[in-house]
Design an enzyme around this catalytic site. Structure first.
Site, PDB file in Angstrom:
ATOM      1  CG  ASP A   1     -25.265  48.285 -25.540  1.00 52.43           C
ATOM      2  OD1 ASP A   1     -25.951  48.361 -26.589  1.00 52.43           O
ATOM      3  OD2 ASP A   1     -25.228  49.182 -24.679  1.00 52.43           O
TER       4      ASP A   1
ATOM      5  NE  ARG B   1     -19.349  47.884 -14.151  1.00 51.15           N
ATOM      6  CZ  ARG B   1     -20.286  47.092 -14.660  1.00 51.15           C
ATOM      7  NH1 ARG B   1     -20.084  45.786 -14.705  1.00 51.15           N
ATOM      8  NH2 ARG B   1     -21.418  47.585 -15.105  1.00 51.15           N
TER       9      ARG B   1
ATOM     10  CG  ASP C   1     -19.949  50.961 -14.622  1.00 47.13           C
ATOM     11  OD1 ASP C   1     -19.427  51.020 -13.495  1.00 47.13           O
ATOM     12  OD2 ASP C   1     -21.150  50.706 -14.808  1.00 47.13           O
TER      13      ASP C   1
ATOM     14  CB  SER D   1     -29.764  51.168 -18.212  1.00 41.84           C
ATOM     15  OG  SER D   1     -28.467  50.767 -17.857  1.00 41.84           O
TER      16      SER D   1
HETATM   17  N1  ARG Z   1     -24.425  54.923 -10.940  1.00 41.69           N
HETATM   18  C1  ARG Z   1     -23.890  53.677 -10.473  1.00 41.69           C
HETATM   19  C2  ARG Z   1     -22.397  53.676 -10.544  1.00 41.69           C
HETATM   20  O1  ARG Z   1     -21.834  54.455 -11.244  1.00 41.69           O
HETATM   21  C3  ARG Z   1     -24.510  52.480 -11.140  1.00 41.69           C
HETATM   22  C4  ARG Z   1     -24.323  52.319 -12.613  1.00 41.69           C
HETATM   23  C5  ARG Z   1     -24.856  51.008 -13.048  1.00 41.69           C
HETATM   24  N2  ARG Z   1     -25.341  50.956 -14.384  1.00 41.69           N
HETATM   25  C6  ARG Z   1     -26.603  50.806 -14.783  1.00 41.69           C
HETATM   26  N3  ARG Z   1     -26.811  50.587 -16.014  1.00 41.69           N
HETATM   27  N4  ARG Z   1     -27.619  50.856 -13.980  1.00 41.69           N
HETATM   28  O2  ARG Z   1     -21.767  52.886  -9.883  1.00 41.69           O
END
Ligand code: ARG
Length: 410
Positions: free
Chosen positions: A19, A99, A128, A179
Site C-alpha cells: 500500500d 502510532r 490506526d 495483514s
Molecule cells: N487491532 C490492533 C490495533 O488496532 C492491531 C492492528 C494492526 N494492524 C494489522 N494490520 N495487523 O491496535
C-alpha cells in the site's frame, strides 16, 4: 531562463509494503506532490537500506530511515508497562503505542523539510487512521493529512495491478493472506482465514513463538529485575530497554509464550478477530504486576487497576497526545516509587508463571503471615474486628431478613 516549478511536498509514513509503495506513485499522480518517504524502525526486523532504495526507485524524492526503537521503549512501551495497560484485558497495545510516535516523527520531518502535508497508509476501517490523524492534528493542526489507501477505493487485487502497471515491485508479503504489523512490543496478524472466529489460527500465522506443543519439555527460568516499575536486568545482568525486550521476545517465544487470540472491539465499532504474538510483553506485564502485588497496598492496587483500564483505552483510542495522558501518567509514575525488586518466571510449553518475587520495599511480612512459630498476628483481636465489620450485615438482616437460597436462582 527556465525557473523550475517548486512542488509541494508530502511526508509519507513508509513501511515498504504494497500500500505505501503504491502510495508514493499515487500521491504524485493524484496530488502532484513530491513524496518524502519516512521509514520508522520500531523493531521490525527488516533490511532498511533496501526499503530506502525501493522508495527512491518508485519515485520518492527523498527516503529517510529513522531508528525509533529507543524512543518507543522509553516514552511509550515502559510507561504502558508501568500502567499495566492491556486493552480489554488481552492486547498489550503494540501497534497502538507505535502510532503516536510515528505521527510525531512525521510531523517533525514535515516541519523540517517544509512539507505541507503528511500521509499514512491506513484504510478507513481501522484504529490506526484515528491514532495517526488525532495525533498529527494535535501536534500540527495546519498540516494537511492524506490517507491514500482510504481514498483510492482500490481492492487489494486492483492495488496489485496498479503496482504492476507502474513497475512497482510487489513484495512477497503481498502474496501472504495476512495483514501484519510488528514492533518490539508485539506482532499483530489479521485477515485471511483468521476472519472466521471459529477457525484455529494456522501454524504459518506465528513467527515469533514456537508452537507450545513443540516447545522444550524442560522449563526455562528467567529473573527480571525492576527499578521503580522499569525492567533493568535479566538474570542479574543490566540491559538497555531495547535489548531487554528483544532478549525476552526470543526467550519466551522459544517456550511458546505470548500467543493471544482476541475478539476485539475496534474504536470504529467493528468487532475484529486479532491474533497477537507478544512474548516479552506477556512476561513483563505479568512480572510487573507480581511485583506491584508485593509492594503496593491493597487500596493502591484496587485504584491502579481502574487507571490501567482507562490508560489502555486512551492508548487504544488514539488519545496519546492529550492532557488526560499527562494526568494519568503523573499518577502512574507516582505509584511506581517502590516497585523495585526481582520476579522469577517459569516458562513452559506456552505458559509463563510467576514462581518467585522479592523486594527491598516488600509489604509481605512473614511474622504476620506465618502459621508456624514466630506468629506475630494477635488472633485475640479478631473477634472485635469481626463484631464491628459484621455490624451492618447483622443490622440489615434483622430489619429486612435474608433471601432464601432459591430466591436468587432463576
Ligand atoms: N487491532 C490492533 C490495533 O488496532 C492491531 C492492528 C494492526 N494492524 C494489522 N494490520 N495487523 O491496535
Amino acid at each position: 531562463m527556465i525557473v523550475p516549478i517548486k512542488r509541494d511536498k508530502v511526508v509519507l509514513a513508509y513501511s515498504g509494503g504494497l500500500d505505501t509503495s503504491v502510495a508514493i506513485r499515487w500521491l504524485k499522480e493524484r496530488y502532484n506532490l513530491d513524496v518524502i518517504a519516512l521509514n520508522v524502525d520500531v523493531g521490525n526486523e527488516r533490511d532498511f537500506s533496501a526499503v530506502r532504495q525501493k522508495a527512491l526507485d518508485i519515485g520518492a524524492v527523498k527516503a529517510l530511515v529513522e531508528d525509533a526503537k529507543e524512543l518507543l521503549v522509553k516514552y511509550f512501551i515502559f510507561p504502558a508497562l508501568q500502567a499495566d495497560a492491556l486493552y480489554e484485558g488481552q492486547y498489550p497495545l503494540a501497534t497502538a503505542l507505535s502510532r503516536p510516535l510515528m505521527a510525531k516523527l512525521l510531523v517533525d520531518t514535515a516541519l523540517k523539510e517544509g512539507a505541507s502535508a503528511v500521509a499514512h497508509g491506513c484504510t478507513g476501517k481501522g484504529n490506526d487512521q484515528v491514532r495517526f490523524e488525532v495525533s498529527i492534528s494535535a501536534l500540527a493542526p495546519s498540516l494537511k493529512i492524506i490517507a491514500p489507501a482510504r481514498e483510492w477505493g482500490m481492492t487489494r487485487e486492483e492495488t496489485i495491478n496498479y503496482a504492476q502497471r507502474y513497475g512497482i515491485p510487489v513484495p512477497v508479503t503481498a502474496a501472504s493472506p495476512y495483514s501484519i504489523d510488528e514492533n518490539l512490543w508485539g506482532r499483530s496478524i489479521e485477515c485471511g482465514v483468521l476472519e472466521d472466529p471459529w477457525v484455529e489460527p494456522p501454524a504459518d500465522v506465528f513467527v515469533w513463538t514456537k508452537s507450545p506443543d513443540k516447545a522444550p519439555d524442560e522449563p526455562g527460568y528467567v529473573e527480571i529485575g525492576f527499578e521503580q516499575g522499569i525492567p533493568i536486568t535479566i538474570d542479574g545482568q543490566e540491559m538497555d530497554g531495547v535489548s531487554l525486550i528483544q532478549r525476552l521476545n526470543q526467550l519466551a517465544g522459544e517456550h511458546g509464550v505470548g500467543r493471544i487470540d482476541h475478539l476485539e472491539n475496534r474504536l470504529v465499532g467493528i468487532k475484529s478477530r486479532e491474533i497477537y504474538e507478544a512474548p516479552a510483553a506477556t512476561v513483563l506485564l505479568q512480572a510487573h504486576q507480581a511485583l506491584e502485588a508485593m509492594t503496593l497496598a491493597k487500596a493502591q492496587l484496587r485504584f491502579k487497576q481502574k487507571v490501567a483500564v482507562e490508560y489502555a483505552d486512551l492508548i487504544y483510542n488514539g488519545l496519546w497526545f492529550s492532557q488526560l495522558n499527562r494526568d494519568l501518567s503523573a499518577y502512574i509514575l507516582s505509584s511506581q516509587r517502590y516497585v523495585t525488586g526481582t520476579v522469577r518466571i517459569k516458562l513452559l510449553k506456552g505458559h509463563s508463571t510467576v514462581v518467585g518475587r522479592k523486594s527491598p520495599k516488600s509489604l509481605y511480612n512473614y511474622g504476620l503471615a506465618t502459621y508456624d512459630k514466630g506468629d506475630q498476628f494477635d488472633q485475640s483481636a479478631s473477634p472485635g474486628f469481626i463484631h464491628i465489620w459484621g455490624l451492618p450485615a447483622r443490622t440489615q438482616a434483622q430489619a429486612q431478613g435474608i433471601s432464601s437460597l432459591e430466591e436468587k436462582v432463576v
